[in-house]
Design a protein around this motif. Structure first.
Motif, PDB file in Angstrom:
ATOM      1  N   ALA A 410       0.831  -1.210   0.000  1.00  0.00           N
ATOM      2  CA  ALA A 410       0.000   0.000   0.000  1.00  0.00           C
ATOM      3  C   ALA A 410       0.863   1.257   0.000  1.00  0.00           C
ATOM      4  CB  ALA A 410      -0.930  -0.001   1.206  1.00  0.00           C
ATOM      5  N   ARG A 411       2.038   1.182   0.598  1.00  0.00           N
ATOM      6  CA  ARG A 411       2.946   2.328   0.614  1.00  0.00           C
ATOM      7  C   ARG A 411       3.870   2.338  -0.597  1.00  0.00           C
ATOM      8  NH1 ARG A 411       5.347   2.087   6.663  1.00  0.00           N
ATOM      9  NH2 ARG A 411       6.695   3.755   5.828  1.00  0.00           N
ATOM     10  N   GLY A 412       3.759   1.315  -1.446  1.00  0.00           N
ATOM     11  CA  GLY A 412       4.541   1.271  -2.676  1.00  0.00           C
ATOM     12  C   GLY A 412       5.996   0.929  -2.475  1.00  0.00           C
ATOM     13  N   CYS A 413       6.311   0.099  -1.468  1.00  0.00           N
ATOM     14  CA  CYS A 413       7.708  -0.150  -1.093  1.00  0.00           C
ATOM     15  C   CYS A 413       8.239  -1.504  -1.528  1.00  0.00           C
ATOM     16  CB  CYS A 413       7.859  -0.003   0.424  1.00  0.00           C
ATOM     17  SG  CYS A 413       7.470   1.656   1.028  1.00  0.00           S
ATOM     18  N   ALA A 414       7.498  -2.241  -2.359  1.00  0.00           N
ATOM     19  CA  ALA A 414       7.977  -3.548  -2.821  1.00  0.00           C
ATOM     20  C   ALA A 414       7.376  -3.858  -4.185  1.00  0.00           C
ATOM     21  CB  ALA A 414       7.611  -4.649  -1.830  1.00  0.00           C
ATOM     22  N   ASP A 415       8.127  -4.609  -4.978  1.00  0.00           N
ATOM     23  CA  ASP A 415       7.631  -5.006  -6.300  1.00  0.00           C
ATOM     24  C   ASP A 415       6.655  -6.171  -6.219  1.00  0.00           C
ATOM     25  OD1 ASP A 415       9.218  -3.126  -7.557  1.00  0.00           O
ATOM     26  OD2 ASP A 415      10.879  -4.514  -7.902  1.00  0.00           O
ATOM     27  N   LEU A 416       6.959  -7.127  -5.323  1.00  0.00           N
ATOM     28  CA  LEU A 416       6.166  -8.354  -5.289  1.00  0.00           C
ATOM     29  C   LEU A 416       6.126  -8.912  -3.876  1.00  0.00           C
ATOM     30  CD1 LEU A 416       4.723 -10.743  -6.809  1.00  0.00           C
ATOM     31  CD2 LEU A 416       7.002 -11.751  -7.101  1.00  0.00           C
ATOM     32  N   ASN A 435       2.944   6.147  -3.014  1.00  0.00           N
ATOM     33  CA  ASN A 435       4.058   6.888  -3.614  1.00  0.00           C
ATOM     34  C   ASN A 435       4.084   6.780  -5.134  1.00  0.00           C
ATOM     35  OD1 ASN A 435       4.822   4.251  -3.952  1.00  0.00           O
ATOM     36  ND2 ASN A 435       6.825   4.449  -2.947  1.00  0.00           N
ATOM     37  N   GLY A 436       3.087   6.113  -5.722  1.00  0.00           N
ATOM     38  CA  GLY A 436       2.996   5.973  -7.159  1.00  0.00           C
ATOM     39  C   GLY A 436       3.695   4.744  -7.720  1.00  0.00           C
ATOM     40  N   LEU A 500       5.438  -3.213 -13.568  1.00  0.00           N
ATOM     41  CA  LEU A 500       5.778  -2.549 -12.316  1.00  0.00           C
ATOM     42  C   LEU A 500       5.799  -1.029 -12.393  1.00  0.00           C
ATOM     43  CD1 LEU A 500       8.599  -4.988 -11.165  1.00  0.00           C
ATOM     44  CD2 LEU A 500       6.281  -4.788 -10.266  1.00  0.00           C
ATOM     45  N   ALA A 501       5.624  -0.466 -13.586  1.00  0.00           N
ATOM     46  CA  ALA A 501       5.561   0.989 -13.653  1.00  0.00           C
ATOM     47  C   ALA A 501       4.269   1.481 -13.031  1.00  0.00           C
ATOM     48  CB  ALA A 501       5.644   1.449 -15.117  1.00  0.00           C
TER      49      ALA A 501
END
Length: 506
Positions: A410-416, A435-436, A500-501
């Motif tokens: 949810a915070r955009g801190c991991a790819d998978l 964070n987009g 992942l973009a």
């Protein structure tokens, strides 16, 4: 140094080395053959003792017959089974059959124990071999001459006789030991024991049994075990052969493929199948998302031995699941070469960054293990903080339950984020963080085909799944699930690319 003196020095050194070698070689087999090792084997506490008969002999206890088989080597081993937690003889016999049908992990464990005993015996023999040399040097030439003179005196003869009598008194060669009940039981072939009406698989033709428990119930137990063994062996061996020819995605240059397994729940039969799927897909590493056992107890070491043997030559990372209660599973796997994740970012496959932690509902709390009582949500929040504070973007978070890392996504801190726990596949689900940055959540199905907490059986109790994860340039780029149905038919899922973009760049 004069040539004569040099020659004398070389001769003395050679003599000392020869004495050391002879004593060492004489002591080694004696020390090795009297050594023993206690391990957990086939869900039992078991004592292993090497022998020179070339036979692997399994002593099962007072009810079931003992078994033996030629090892194919000069060295054999006696295995005496002790305590187990099985609730009934029938349950125990069926478990023997399941384990025997996939023996690689247990065989590797016995070999490792024998190798350790041989190494320990060699070290002790080498030390013993030094003793006569050291005593000779410490006594010195003058003292040796004095002792030689004294040994020929009446006092020396009395001392020698006293030592000889003490040795004989300890040895007691005049004592005849009674033949034990076990030794009086004859060995007979398994085919003779069960009778001509029972068809035996080729793999068990060389087994012999010893015991005079010839009741119909005992024979039925053994016969049932043989049937279970044969059915299990055939199902999983066939599945492994078929898996090797599956039409899986072929890795591109620069790709790194990882085999993801989860929720094996003691089903060691699927390990060879999972490895065959990974090999067919070009996998060079393994993720274990936990629940390898049903309760995390030491009797389930056979399951951990099996998954280790299946992936022993690959890079391996793992976490413990909620059923892997306590510290046993984590410690056991770590001791056998698995990189058990503990809440800190580490180097992962294909140059990626990997983060993971045990399920807090079982045992591990990662780097926060000293803090007891942390809730599932609190551990998830800590995990999210570690991911978001990492110097390098976290490519993968490996957890047992993907919900543990939902805040990190949810915070955009991991790819998978990958996990299991649900016993069914969920996702991959794309999440764009605050964070987009985009990431995915993916839950793989149960690799053991587990319907409940334990999945041992002659075939999976439900669909068994293995997922292949592809990495490129340090990031996950795709997933491909493979499912084995309960009827032995494979279902190969489509390769799913991971985009992942963020939404603005998609």
């Amino acid at each position: 140094m004069r040539p004569t003196l040099r020659r004398a020095t070389v001769l003395r050194a050679t003599a000392y080395a020869a004495v050391w070698l002879l004593v060492t070689l004489a002591a080694f087999p004696l020390l090795f053959l009297v050594s023993s090792r206690t391990v957990v084997l086939a869900s039992h506490d078991a004592v292993l003792r090497p022998n020179l008969t070339g036979q692997v002999v399994v002593h099962t206890g007072p009810v079931l017959p003992d078994f033996r088989r030629d090892s194919g080597h000069r060295i054999g081993v006696d295995i005496r089974l002790g305590k187990t937690e099985a609730q009934s003889t029938d349950e125990l016999v069926q478990r023997y059959a399941y384990i025997a049908s996939q023996p690689e992990g247990q065989v590797a464990k016995v070999r490792e124990a024998l190798a350790d005993m041989a190494y320990a015996a060699a070290v002790r023999a080498a030390v013993i071999g030094l003793l006569p040399v050291l005593v000779w040097l410490l006594v010195g030439r003058r003292r040796r001459r004095e002792l030689l003179v004294r040994s020929r005196s009446p006092g020396g003869l009395v001392a020698a006789a006293t030592v000889a009598l003490l040795v004989i008194g300890v040895w007691e060669p005049w004592t005849d030991e009674e033949d034990t009940v076990e030794e009086q039981r004859p060995w007979t072939s398994l085919a003779t024991f069960l009778g001509p009406e029972v068809r035996l698989p080729d793999e068990v033709q060389g087994i012999e049994v010893r015991g005079d428990v010839t009741t119909q119930q005992t024979r039925r137990l053994v016969e049932s075990a043989i049937a279970t063994y044969d059915k299990s062996k055939q199902f999983y061996a066939t599945a492994a052969r078929q898996a090797a020819n599956l039409g899986l995605r072929v890795p591109e240059p620069g790709d790194t493929v990882v085999t993801l397994v989860s929720d094996r729940h003691d089903n060691i039969g699927m390990d060879a199948v999972a490895r065959a799927i990974g090999d067919a897909g070009g996998a060079t590493a393994t993720f274990d998302a936990g629940d390898d056992t049903s309760s995390g107890k030491s009797w389930e070491a056979f399951s951990l031995d099996s998954v280790t043997a299946a992936f022993d030559d690959l890079d391996r990372w793992g976490v413990a699941g909620n059923h892997d209660n306590g510290t046993f599973v984590r410690r056991y796997l770590a001791d056998r070469g698995w990189r058990m994740l503990d809440g800190e970012a580490v180097d992962g496959p294909g140059g990626s960054t990997l983060l993971g932690v045990d399920d807090p509902r079982a045992s591990g709390l990662g780097a926060w293990r000293e803090e007891t009582g942390l809730s599932f949500e609190e551990v998830g929040s800590r995990l999210s903080d570690v991911a978001c504070d990492s110097d390098e973007r976290v490519a993968t978070i490996l957890v047992h339950d993907a919900n543990l890392a939902r805040e990190a996504l949810a915070r955009g801190c991991a790819d998978l984020v990958v996990g299991g726990h649900l016993h069914v596949q969920v996702g991959p689900t794309r999440v764009v963080g605050s964070n987009g940055e985009a990431g995915y959540s993916y839950t793989t199905g149960t690799t053991g085909g587990a319907a409940y907490a334990i999945a041992v059986g002659s075939k999976p109790k439900r669909e068994a799944e293995v997922t292949l994860i592809t990495y490129r340039d340090g990031r996950p780029v795709g997933l491909q699930p493979v499912t084995l149905q309960t009827n032995g038919v494979f279902e190969v899922g489509d390769y799913v690319p991971l985009h992942l973009a963020g939404d603005a760049q998609k």
